[in-house]
Motif scaffolding. Sequence first.
Motif, PDB file in Angstrom:
ATOM      1  N   TYR A  45     -23.704 -20.549 -36.523  1.00 31.39           N
ATOM      2  CA  TYR A  45     -22.412 -21.238 -36.551  1.00 31.39           C
ATOM      3  C   TYR A  45     -21.276 -20.236 -36.693  1.00 31.39           C
ATOM      4  N   GLN A  46     -20.296 -20.343 -35.793  1.00 31.38           N
ATOM      5  CA  GLN A  46     -19.139 -19.453 -35.863  1.00 31.38           C
ATOM      6  C   GLN A  46     -17.912 -20.224 -36.369  1.00 31.38           C
ATOM      7  N   PRO A  47     -17.261 -19.707 -37.409  1.00 30.63           N
ATOM      8  CA  PRO A  47     -16.071 -20.368 -37.938  1.00 30.63           C
ATOM      9  C   PRO A  47     -14.948 -20.469 -36.914  1.00 30.63           C
ATOM     10  N   LEU A  59     -16.637 -25.299 -37.109  1.00 30.59           N
ATOM     11  CA  LEU A  59     -17.730 -24.378 -36.817  1.00 30.59           C
ATOM     12  C   LEU A  59     -18.232 -24.672 -35.408  1.00 30.59           C
ATOM     13  N   GLU A  60     -18.549 -23.633 -34.637  1.00 31.10           N
ATOM     14  CA  GLU A  60     -19.172 -23.864 -33.334  1.00 31.10           C
ATOM     15  C   GLU A  60     -20.653 -23.524 -33.400  1.00 31.10           C
ATOM     16  N   ALA A  61     -21.469 -24.473 -32.988  1.00 33.89           N
ATOM     17  CA  ALA A  61     -22.918 -24.278 -32.960  1.00 33.89           C
ATOM     18  C   ALA A  61     -23.292 -23.421 -31.752  1.00 33.89           C
ATOM     19  N   LEU A  62     -23.994 -22.324 -31.995  1.00 37.71           N
ATOM     20  CA  LEU A  62     -24.405 -21.429 -30.912  1.00 37.71           C
ATOM     21  C   LEU A  62     -25.904 -21.139 -31.047  1.00 37.71           C
ATOM     22  N   LEU A  63     -26.616 -21.393 -29.979  1.00 36.85           N
ATOM     23  CA  LEU A  63     -28.068 -21.300 -29.983  1.00 36.85           C
ATOM     24  C   LEU A  63     -28.538 -19.845 -30.010  1.00 36.85           C
ATOM     25  N   ARG A  64     -29.596 -19.592 -30.758  1.00 37.08           N
ATOM     26  CA  ARG A  64     -30.222 -18.270 -30.811  1.00 37.08           C
ATOM     27  C   ARG A  64     -31.721 -18.437 -30.663  1.00 37.08           C
ATOM     28  N   TRP A  65     -32.357 -17.404 -30.096  1.00 37.20           N
ATOM     29  CA  TRP A  65     -33.809 -17.469 -29.948  1.00 37.20           C
ATOM     30  C   TRP A  65     -34.431 -16.150 -30.369  1.00 37.20           C
ATOM     31  N   VAL A 113     -20.242 -28.547 -30.468  1.00 32.59           N
ATOM     32  CA  VAL A 113     -21.534 -28.363 -29.798  1.00 32.59           C
ATOM     33  C   VAL A 113     -21.294 -28.189 -28.299  1.00 32.59           C
ATOM     34  N   ASN A 114     -21.915 -27.175 -27.706  1.00 28.66           N
ATOM     35  CA  ASN A 114     -21.775 -26.937 -26.260  1.00 28.66           C
ATOM     36  C   ASN A 114     -22.730 -27.827 -25.471  1.00 28.66           C
ATOM     37  N   LEU A 115     -22.230 -28.416 -24.407  1.00 28.33           N
ATOM     38  CA  LEU A 115     -23.083 -29.223 -23.538  1.00 28.33           C
ATOM     39  C   LEU A 115     -23.106 -28.609 -22.142  1.00 28.33           C
ATOM     40  N   LEU A 175     -12.423 -28.519 -23.593  1.00 29.32           N
ATOM     41  CA  LEU A 175     -12.704 -27.791 -22.350  1.00 29.32           C
ATOM     42  C   LEU A 175     -12.862 -26.324 -22.696  1.00 29.32           C
ATOM     43  N   ASP A 176     -14.086 -25.818 -22.571  1.00 29.42           N
ATOM     44  CA  ASP A 176     -14.438 -24.457 -22.966  1.00 29.42           C
ATOM     45  C   ASP A 176     -14.109 -23.461 -21.858  1.00 29.42           C
ATOM     46  N   ASP A 177     -13.922 -22.199 -22.212  1.00 29.21           N
ATOM     47  CA  ASP A 177     -13.731 -21.120 -21.231  1.00 29.21           C
ATOM     48  C   ASP A 177     -12.595 -21.445 -20.266  1.00 29.21           C
ATOM     49  N   PHE A 178     -11.552 -22.062 -20.756  1.00 23.98           N
ATOM     50  CA  PHE A 178     -10.496 -22.536 -19.862  1.00 23.98           C
ATOM     51  C   PHE A 178      -9.833 -21.364 -19.130  1.00 23.98           C
ATOM     52  N   ASP A 199     -10.109 -19.005 -22.512  1.00 21.98           N
ATOM     53  CA  ASP A 199     -11.261 -18.100 -22.441  1.00 21.98           C
ATOM     54  C   ASP A 199     -10.963 -16.749 -23.067  1.00 21.98           C
ATOM     55  N   ARG A 200     -12.020 -16.169 -23.608  1.00 23.98           N
ATOM     56  CA  ARG A 200     -11.945 -14.880 -24.288  1.00 23.98           C
ATOM     57  C   ARG A 200     -11.402 -13.766 -23.391  1.00 23.98           C
ATOM     58  N   SER A 201     -11.589 -13.863 -22.082  1.00 24.29           N
ATOM     59  CA  SER A 201     -11.129 -12.792 -21.189  1.00 24.29           C
ATOM     60  C   SER A 201      -9.605 -12.646 -21.251  1.00 24.29           C
ATOM     61  N   ALA A 232      -7.870 -20.512 -28.992  1.00 21.36           N
ATOM     62  CA  ALA A 232      -8.113 -19.256 -28.287  1.00 21.36           C
ATOM     63  C   ALA A 232      -9.421 -18.647 -28.779  1.00 21.36           C
ATOM     64  N   GLU A 233     -10.238 -18.199 -27.835  1.00 21.28           N
ATOM     65  CA  GLU A 233     -11.535 -17.604 -28.163  1.00 21.28           C
ATOM     66  C   GLU A 233     -11.439 -16.087 -28.159  1.00 21.28           C
ATOM     67  N   GLY A 234     -12.378 -15.451 -28.809  1.00 19.01           N
ATOM     68  CA  GLY A 234     -12.542 -14.002 -28.693  1.00 19.01           C
ATOM     69  C   GLY A 234     -11.475 -13.183 -29.391  1.00 19.01           C
ATOM     70  N   VAL A 235     -10.946 -13.685 -30.505  1.00 19.86           N
ATOM     71  CA  VAL A 235      -9.925 -12.946 -31.248  1.00 19.86           C
ATOM     72  C   VAL A 235     -10.610 -11.833 -32.043  1.00 19.86           C
ATOM     73  N   GLU A 236     -10.295 -10.598 -31.697  1.00 24.15           N
ATOM     74  CA  GLU A 236     -10.966  -9.468 -32.343  1.00 24.15           C
ATOM     75  C   GLU A 236     -10.022  -8.588 -33.144  1.00 24.15           C
ATOM     76  N   THR A 237      -8.706  -8.651 -32.870  1.00 22.44           N
ATOM     77  CA  THR A 237      -7.779  -7.759 -33.566  1.00 22.44           C
ATOM     78  C   THR A 237      -6.637  -8.536 -34.218  1.00 22.44           C
ATOM     79  N   GLY A 254     -13.062 -15.978 -33.374  1.00 19.60           N
ATOM     80  CA  GLY A 254     -13.432 -14.648 -32.903  1.00 19.60           C
ATOM     81  C   GLY A 254     -13.995 -13.774 -33.994  1.00 19.60           C
ATOM     82  N   PHE A 255     -14.472 -12.602 -33.571  1.00 13.19           N
ATOM     83  CA  PHE A 255     -15.136 -11.686 -34.491  1.00 13.19           C
ATOM     84  C   PHE A 255     -14.200 -11.189 -35.591  1.00 13.19           C
ATOM     85  N   LEU A 256     -12.873 -11.231 -35.356  1.00 14.70           N
ATOM     86  CA  LEU A 256     -11.930 -10.832 -36.407  1.00 14.70           C
ATOM     87  C   LEU A 256     -12.199 -11.646 -37.678  1.00 14.70           C
TER      88      LEU A 256
END
Length: 277
Positions: A45-47, A59-65, A113-115, A175-178, A199-201, A232-237, A254-256
Amino acid sequence: RAKAEGRDGFRFFDESMDESVKLRRGIEQDLRQAIQQGRGLSVHYQPQMDSSGTRVIGLEALLRWQHPTRGLLAPDAFISIAEETGLIGDLGRLVIRDACGVARDWPSLSIAVNLSPVQFRTRDLAAEVIDIVHSSGARPSQIELEVTESILLDDDDVVRTALTQLRAAGFRIALDDFGTGYSSLSYLSKFSVDKIKIDRSFTSRLGEATDAAAIIHAVVRLGHAMGLSVSAEGVETGEQRAFLESAGCNELQGFLFSAAVPAQSLKSVLREQQQAA
Ligand code: C2E
Ligand code: MG
Ligand code: MG
Ligand code: MG
């Protein structure tokens, strides 16, 4: 694609495909086994933070294996295989069930949750999701369902009906990755959603490319004009955080702030976030 490359291209492509087909078959078998044995798959889960990045609001649920020999795999390594083989249905149910448990543990947080688009095509997804959430005792209003723009391209009634049913049941749709897909503004008005996630890009190009800032400003204005929340996704700084806040984004992720963590670690991560605020 292979056909378009002509006879020679086809033969060349075919050979290299052999290896990747073998690899994917192997992953498919391992995934099938992991699902059957209920082993190795887990949800992290990502805050998701408020506009200033000080308070955790979701929190966003993200699958791991945890693969038996390949280590911890991110979804990019197996989601497309699961989509091609129909296993995505099982994975989807696993994630929603897990997310409902976390929703009950953290009643003040929204759980995303991502679908996958494939989940909409192969079954009555709305009925299934509503059923799982109801039987878990979680509130639909606490659950946000993230879909990508590509889903809106399938301009068929199946998707529209499912989204409408889910919203009527109280779920929110994001709407993800917009901005990465074939964004067409007409889709935004045709399908009712509650939030867009830039989107993070675009976030990562802030500071390097002036067009990234312009695009973010435009998307925020568009979203707000349509009554949508903008994330906004992917906030690192810290610079990115400051820009996005001043641009009017409602939520930051984001990772920040934090990467996705196992549910057991949420307590300590959320406590840390609270202390940092
Ligand atoms: P997504 O839904 O856009 O999720 C965000 C991805 O960006 C996650 O990767 C997350 O770990 C990563 N991320 C978050 N913050 C940052 C950051 O600051 N910097 C960078 N570089 N990356 C960041 P992850 O977990 O590898 O997931 C990748 C994609 O796989 C997801 O993209 C989503 O489309 C898909 N996915 C994940 N879990 C599920 C699932 O349960 N079901 C389905 N259908 N798809 C899933
Ligand atoms: Mg997502
Ligand atoms: Mg995304
Ligand atoms: Mg993505």
